[in-house]
Design a protein around this motif. Structure first.
Motif, mmCIF file in Angstrom:
data_model
loop_
_atom_site.group_PDB
_atom_site.id
_atom_site.type_symbol
_atom_site.label_atom_id
_atom_site.label_comp_id
_atom_site.label_asym_id
_atom_site.label_seq_id
_atom_site.Cartn_x
_atom_site.Cartn_y
_atom_site.Cartn_z
ATOM 1 N N PHE A 25 0.787 -1.310 -0.132
ATOM 2 C CA PHE A 25 0.116 -0.046 -0.025
ATOM 3 C C PHE A 25 0.776 1.203 -0.134
ATOM 4 C CE2 PHE A 25 -4.028 1.824 2.367
ATOM 5 C CZ PHE A 25 -4.492 2.622 1.374
ATOM 6 N N VAL A 91 -1.755 -1.587 -3.740
ATOM 7 C CA VAL A 91 -2.731 -0.529 -3.963
ATOM 8 C C VAL A 91 -1.693 0.841 -3.860
ATOM 9 C CG1 VAL A 91 -4.520 1.085 -2.728
ATOM 10 C CG2 VAL A 91 -4.713 -1.514 -2.929
ATOM 11 N N CYS A 93 -1.840 5.428 -4.111
ATOM 12 C CA CYS A 93 -2.666 6.686 -4.157
ATOM 13 C C CYS A 93 -1.700 7.908 -4.554
ATOM 14 C CB CYS A 93 -3.125 7.081 -2.862
ATOM 15 S SG CYS A 93 -4.325 8.466 -2.962
ATOM 16 N N ALA A 97 0.376 5.908 -6.722
ATOM 17 C CA ALA A 97 -0.281 4.960 -7.743
ATOM 18 C C ALA A 97 0.465 4.825 -8.825
ATOM 19 C CB ALA A 97 -1.539 5.526 -8.291
ATOM 20 N N ALA A 115 -4.102 -1.515 -7.860
ATOM 21 C CA ALA A 115 -5.083 -0.473 -7.860
ATOM 22 C C ALA A 115 -4.324 0.771 -7.646
ATOM 23 C CB ALA A 115 -6.249 -0.645 -6.570
ATOM 24 N N VAL A 117 -5.225 4.381 -7.571
ATOM 25 C CA VAL A 117 -6.110 5.604 -6.689
ATOM 26 C C VAL A 117 -5.481 6.877 -7.114
ATOM 27 C CG1 VAL A 117 -7.452 6.279 -4.716
ATOM 28 C CG2 VAL A 117 -6.808 4.029 -5.159
ATOM 29 N N LEU A 234 -12.108 -1.079 -3.282
ATOM 30 C CA LEU A 234 -10.725 -1.628 -3.222
ATOM 31 C C LEU A 234 -10.888 -3.107 -2.810
ATOM 32 C CD1 LEU A 234 -8.650 1.102 -1.390
ATOM 33 C CD2 LEU A 234 -8.571 0.401 -3.884
ATOM 34 N N LEU A 238 -9.701 -6.299 -4.881
ATOM 35 C CA LEU A 238 -8.578 -7.160 -4.398
ATOM 36 C C LEU A 238 -8.829 -8.455 -3.883
ATOM 37 C CD1 LEU A 238 -7.007 -4.260 -2.176
ATOM 38 C CD2 LEU A 238 -6.042 -5.042 -4.352
#
Length: 252
Positions: A25, A91, A93, A97, A115, A117, A234, A238
């Motif tokens: 993350f 993931v 952001c 990202a 992912a 974001v 999410l 996932l």
């Protein structure tokens, strides 16, 4: 649990929480992994979540020279190989990202799902804020940085300058490169994001295994503004496999 690992020249701090399959993350630029707290608990119910703080962010000291997305992707690849020990879901952001995308492009063997974001694949996708060098840095960001950075609060102005330069130069991924990427992808933005909706739809349409989510009533801070909705989206991506749709057009 917080730990450190040496990744080339970078003494990297990372958090590790939860159990299960690994999930990396990646936090936004200019902040640290504390920005992920509204989402972390939901993700750790399903995954062993790693939250590395990139060079010049949070508890990870800055490194000499400019910041680049390429260097951060190199650091992240080394993190996955050294700490995670194999493929993981990702993931990211905002800047996180972009870094996650570059990892997937360079090392798709390490990325099981991705992912992105509030992130762009090309610098032209920023619609404001991130790409505005004249934007005044909010004092609370300086204060947050100073609370935990080994470089001290005064160094935050240096980091902001490096980030501004990084955003002027990159990323510069092309739609052709996206079409070659064989990784399942979720593109998620707020409906009033610093990423333009047009760019997000190009991101989605240029990737052959992609899904798109536009979260209503949110901005670039969508993960904090509507955490329950974002967490549900999410986790659906996932945890579950893609469903067989009944009336596909693009996926037909």
């Amino acid at each position: 649990m917080d730990r450190r690992v040496q990744l080339g020249p970078v003494d990297t701090w990372y958090g590790e929480d939860g159990e299960g399959e690994p999930l990396v993350f990646l936090h936004p630029g200019g902040v640290d992994s504390r920005a992920l707290e509204p989402n972390l608990v939901a993700l750790t119910r399903h995954f062993r979540v790693f939250t590395p703080e990139r060079r010049g962010h949070g508890r990870t000291p800055d490194a000499p020279g400019p910041m680049t997305f390429d260097d951060m992707a190199t650091d992240t690849i080394a993190f996955v190989e050294t700490v995670v020990g194999g493929p993981a879901r990702f993931v990211g952001c905002s800047d996180g990202a972009v870094v996650a995308l570059m990892v997937a492009l360079r090392r798709p063997d390490l990325v099981e799902r991705l992912a992105c974001v509030a992130g762009v694949f090309h610098r032209d996708g920023w619609g404001g804020g991130v790409s505005d060098p004249d934007q005044v840095t909010p004092q609370f960001l300086v204060d947050m940085y100073g609370e935990i950075s080994p470089d001290g609060a005064d160094h935050y102005a240096v980091v902001v300058g490096k980030l501004d330069d990084m955003h002027r130069k990159g990323p510069v991924v092309t739609p052709e490169q996206l079409r070659e990427m064989d990784v399942r992808l979720l593109v998620m933005i707020g409906d009033d994001d610093e990423v333009t909706i047009e760019h997000a739809t190009e991101f989605y349409s240029s990737s052959k295994r992609s899904e798109l989510a536009i979260v209503p009533g949110t901005s670039h801070g969508l993960l904090v503004e509507k955490p329950e909705l974002c967490n549900a989206l999410l986790l659906d991506f996932l945890v579950h496999d893609a469903v067989q749709t009944l009336a596909p057009i693009r996926r037909a």
